[in-house]
Design an enzyme around this catalytic site. Structure first.
Site, PDB file in Angstrom:
ATOM      1  N   ASP A 152      17.909  -7.770   0.256  1.00  0.00           N
ATOM      2  CA  ASP A 152      16.826  -7.556   1.216  1.00  0.00           C
ATOM      3  C   ASP A 152      16.368  -6.105   1.281  1.00  0.00           C
ATOM      4  O   ASP A 152      15.521  -5.744   2.103  1.00  0.00           O
ATOM      5  CB  ASP A 152      17.244  -8.030   2.611  1.00  0.00           C
ATOM      6  CG  ASP A 152      18.438  -7.248   3.163  1.00  0.00           C
ATOM      7  OD1 ASP A 152      18.922  -6.312   2.483  1.00  0.00           O
ATOM      8  OD2 ASP A 152      18.891  -7.569   4.276  1.00  0.00           O
ATOM      9  N   SER A 175      24.134  -2.918  11.826  1.00  0.00           N
ATOM     10  CA  SER A 175      24.593  -3.943  10.895  1.00  0.00           C
ATOM     11  C   SER A 175      25.246  -3.356   9.647  1.00  0.00           C
ATOM     12  O   SER A 175      26.103  -4.005   9.038  1.00  0.00           O
ATOM     13  CB  SER A 175      23.412  -4.833  10.481  1.00  0.00           C
ATOM     14  OG  SER A 175      22.354  -4.046   9.942  1.00  0.00           O
ATOM     15  N   HIS A 214      20.573  -4.264   3.358  1.00  0.00           N
ATOM     16  CA  HIS A 214      21.987  -4.609   3.460  1.00  0.00           C
ATOM     17  C   HIS A 214      22.540  -4.849   2.052  1.00  0.00           C
ATOM     18  O   HIS A 214      21.931  -5.580   1.269  1.00  0.00           O
ATOM     19  CB  HIS A 214      22.173  -5.858   4.312  1.00  0.00           C
ATOM     20  CG  HIS A 214      21.652  -5.692   5.705  1.00  0.00           C
ATOM     21  ND1 HIS A 214      20.408  -6.149   6.085  1.00  0.00           N
ATOM     22  CD2 HIS A 214      22.196  -5.098   6.800  1.00  0.00           C
ATOM     23  CE1 HIS A 214      20.213  -5.872   7.357  1.00  0.00           C
ATOM     24  NE2 HIS A 214      21.278  -5.229   7.823  1.00  0.00           N
TER      25      HIS A 214
END
Length: 820
Positions: A273, A99, A276
């Site tokens: 978070d 990601s 990210h």
């Protein structure tokens, strides 16, 4: 002599600054290796940098300045050689990984197609993605979801036997791989660090043999903010494990983009978070990647000044003018020796003296130093960034230095707007302008507006000083006018050719020169009536102001003719702004000069003069308070500019009144500010390439990029000393071009301003050249050939109108050739 005068003495400062400049050159040469990555700072873009502003996310690579990429730039970069129609739809950049790689892919996709991300909100998170140009389509960039580096697509792209990307039929230009977090999160299922190490070893083997990929990089494992992680992530994504992964990749010599890890580490507030990071940070990260990959094609190819980008940048080779200047400077010493041998021979009289040649060599050497600093990769350059605390600190230090140099003036230098006072005035204004440019304070309207007022103050002094001279001396000959224009423009013209810039870039020189011509023409017309008690001189001022306003408003400047005939590309719009924004202040200066010279004695003898002085001080204080209220309440600097020409006279006149409010103020000034004022012309022009870099768009580094304040102090000493040398050398060159006798030449060499024309000598022809009739001089100088040469030389020397036409034509012709 005061202690400060001794410290800032000409000889000591020049010697110190020369020594420091040589030390900086030696230090830079010792660090200058054969690696092109060090020359162009590509390794710094990839590996080293820091946040200079964590709120605005301003990233500074170690030693260079970045280019901000646009969609147009991307098309230039990502289009391979070949057919242009198919080039823009071929896949060029591939991101592979988890990601964190997907977020960087999104940052690139937003630049390629701003509507792309919004259109794929419903796409599964763990899937492959691609993006193409708007209205064209085709995969320009692609993301492959592969957190373990095991998919067939990844293997195919990185295989040495594969020379094409499955999606586009050609090898991608850039491949970026990132993996690590999933191995830690699912350590029990996939094998943890051991399994990750096997994947990284395989990746290293593939990348070391991936010659079909032009740019291949590995993303470091992104650092985390443990307190923001979920309990499950906090248990597995530990900072020690992440550090171990990044250290291992560095140990096996993978092309890791280490700067990305430093970006995340320096901006923990950019994640919600803990894992990210924000779109803004990813935009900066992809900007680094594009500078590393695209700058050679987008920025370096066909690059011409101003050179705003220096990261991964191939500086152009020196032009013919720079090479000629280097050759002439190197030949100065043997030429000086030759002139000394010929000193008593007639031919030597038609050549510059040994001292003039020495000053020419100094002038050329300083210009070469500036070229080396700003037009080669030898020295680092940094982005400019505004910091209110640093701005206040530097202004306070400058003010403290000025107060420490406060001293009484001799009677000859005192009085209303005397030379010492105007030198002080120019000095503190120039220091303020240097701080303003250094910290990019033009982005702050509350600072930009007062600095715009400083330019108006310079022009006020131009009108005041030159009008005073013409009124008092009545000398409107070309010789004096030419001397002033030469002195003002020698450095600006020399730098324009040396640096490959435009003469208009050094805008104060052409602006001041234009206004000198306007003042000269205004006072020259019907000059016999200037001292009449009537209205003629005031009518001339009004007519001149109206005419200049008309020329500027109706766009009547001959810039189009210059471009069509001589190929001179000057921006008429920029010139009209700079000329028009201060279009009345020069006439205010002229009016003050006329009032002082025509009515000053009567005013001071008036019975109510003390009362008028007190009311003038009160009105001036009120005017300054009103001005600062006014400029602070404008919406932005553009709104202020619309009013500047009308409000600036109030503020300038208020300052003049307050600066001369008491006998104590009129008879005292600051030696530190005066020192800067004498060389203010050189300080303003030379800052483009020595104090700053990239034509004032970056900060020059002579010591080390991380030592900002140490470097500032070092560069300042070198800069001021070199400007003092330039002031002396420019005066000597101007004096030689004007064939000024040596005593007058020595007087000229010390000055750097254009205020007091009276200090440039007396009007008329050189008395030495008119002491005997021309025929008598010709008859006394054998042989015949030499006599003819001497006669022609003196004819050209003293025919200033001819020299004006020939000189300007030659400059314009050379400029056209150079510009091509």
């Amino acid at each position: 002599m005061s202690p400060l005068s001794a410290v800032f003495g000409h000889a000591s400062l020049s010697a110190l600054s020369t020594g420091l400049a040589l030390f900086a050159l030696l230090l830079a040469l010792l660090q200058f290796s054969g690696s092109s990555r060090i020359h162009n700072h590509c390794s710094a873009v990839q590996n080293d940098g820091w946040w200079v502003d964590t709120r605005a996310l301003v990233w500074q690579p170690a030693g260079c300045t970045l280019h901000k990429y646009t969609t147009h730039d991307l098309r230039t970069c990502l289009a391979p050689t070949g057919d242009a129609a198919s080039a823009v739809i071929s896949e060029q950049i591939v991101f592979i990984g988890d990601s964190t790689m997907r977020n960087k892919y999104y940052a690139l996709a937003r630049l390629i197609n701003p509507d792309y991300v919004a259109a794929i909100n419903n796409t599964k998170a763990h899937s492959d993605l691609s993006v193409g140009w708007p209205a064209i389509g085709g995969p320009v960039a692609r993301f492959i979801w592969d957190p373990y580096l095991t998919t067939p697509q990844t293997r195919a792209i990185l295989s040495p036997s594969n020379t094409s990307s499955p999606a586009s039929g050609r090898a991608p230009k850039v491949v970026v791989v990132g993996s690590g977090a999933w191995f830690l999160r699912n350590a029990e299922d996939v094998g943890g660090l051991q399994a990750w190490r096997r994947s990284i070893d395989w990746l290293a083997e593939r990348l070391h043999s991936a010659g079909h990929i032009e740019h291949a990089y590995v993303s470091p494992v992104t650092g985390v903010v443990p307190e923001l992680l979920t309990p499950e992530r906090r248990r597995t994504l530990t900072p020690p494990a992440i550090d171990t992964m990044n250290e291992y990749m560095a140990a096996i010599d993978l092309p890791v983009f280490s700067a990305w890890a430093k970006m995340a580490e320096g901006a923990p507030h950019e994640t919600l978070d803990g894992l990210h990071y924000s779109n803004a940070l990813n935009d900066r990260a992809v900007g680094l990647l594009l500078n590393r990959v695209c700058n050679p094609a987008v920025v370096s190819r066909g690059a011409r000044p101003p050179l705003h980008t220096t990261c991964c940048f191939a500086y152009p080779a020196p032009g013919w003018y720079a090479r000629a200047a280097a050759l002439l400077t190197a030949a100065a010493v043997p030429l000086m020796l030759l002139l000394r041998r010929l000193a008593k021979r007639p031919i030597a009289q038609a050549m510059p003296s040994a001292e003039t040649v020495r000053q020419m060599a100094v002038f050329g050497a300083v210009l070469l130093l500036m070229y080396t600093c700003d037009r080669t990769p030898l020295f680092a350059k940094l982005h400019k960034h505004f910091d209110a605390r640093v701005f206040a600190l530097l202004c306070s230090l400058a003010l403290a230095a000025g107060v420490a140099g406060w001293e009484e003036d001799p009677a000859a230098g005192a009085g209303f707007l005397g030379r010492r006072q105007t030198d002080e005035w120019k000095g503190w204004m120039q220091i303020a302008i240097l701080v303003y440019h250094l910290l990019n304070a033009s982005t702050v309207a509350a600072i930009y507006n007062p600095v715009r007022m400083l330019v108006a103050m310079y022009l006020f002094m131009t009108g005041y000083g030159h009008c005073s001279f013409f009124y008092a001396k009545g000398d409107y000959g070309l010789r004096r006018l030419t001397a002033v224009l030469l002195r003002t423009n020698v450095l600006a013209v020399g730098l324009a050719y040396m640096m490959g810039t435009s003469y208009m870039d050094y805008y104060f020189a052409p602006l001041s020169s234009a206004w000198v011509l306007v003042v000269w023409a205004t006072m020259r017309v019907a000059s016999a009536r200037n001292k009449d008690a009537g209205w003629v001189v005031w009518a001339k001022l009004a007519a001149s102001a109206w005419l200049m306003w008309l020329v500027n408003t109706l766009h009547l400047w001959p810039f189009g003719v210059l471009e069509r005939v001589f190929g001179v590309h000057w921006s008429q719009r920029e010139w009209e702004f700079r000329f028009g924004v201060d279009i009345f202040i020069v006439y205010v200066g002229m009016a003050v000069a006329l009032v002082r010279m025509r009515h000053g004695a009567q005013l001071q003898a008036h019975a109510r003069w003390p009362q008028m002085q007190r009311w003038a001080v009160v009105a001036s204080l009120a005017a300054l308070v009103w001005y600062f209220w006014f400029e602070l309440t404008r919406a932005d600097k553009y709104a202020y500019n619309a009013w500047h020409a009308y409000v600036s006279p109030l503020a300038v006149l208020a300052f003049v009144v307050l600066r001369n409010a008491t006998p104590y103020l009129r008879t005292h000034s600051s030696s530190v500010f005066r020192y800067a004022g004498v060389i203010s012309l050189e300080l303003f022009i030379a800052q483009f390439h020595l104090f700053l870099a990239a034509d004032t768009k970056a900060v020059l580094v002579l010591v080390h990029p991380r030592l900002w304040f140490v470097n500032l102090a070092f560069v300042t000493v070198v800069f001021v000393g070199m400007c003092k040398l330039l002031a002396t050398a420019s005066g000597a060159i101007a004096a030689w071009l004007m064939a000024t006798p040596q005593p007058q030449a020595q007087q000229q060499q010390g000055g750097g301003g254009d205020i007091a024309m009276a200090e440039l000598g007396h009007g008329g022809e050189d008395s030495a050249s008119t002491a005997r009739p021309a025929l008598d001089r010709l008859a006394s100088e054998p042989p015949v050939v030499l006599r003819v040469i001497r006669l022609f030389y003196r004819l050209v020397l003293h025919s200033l109108a001819v020299r004006w036409v020939v000189g300007i034509a030659v400059l314009l012709a050379i400029n056209k050739h150079y510009d091509d």
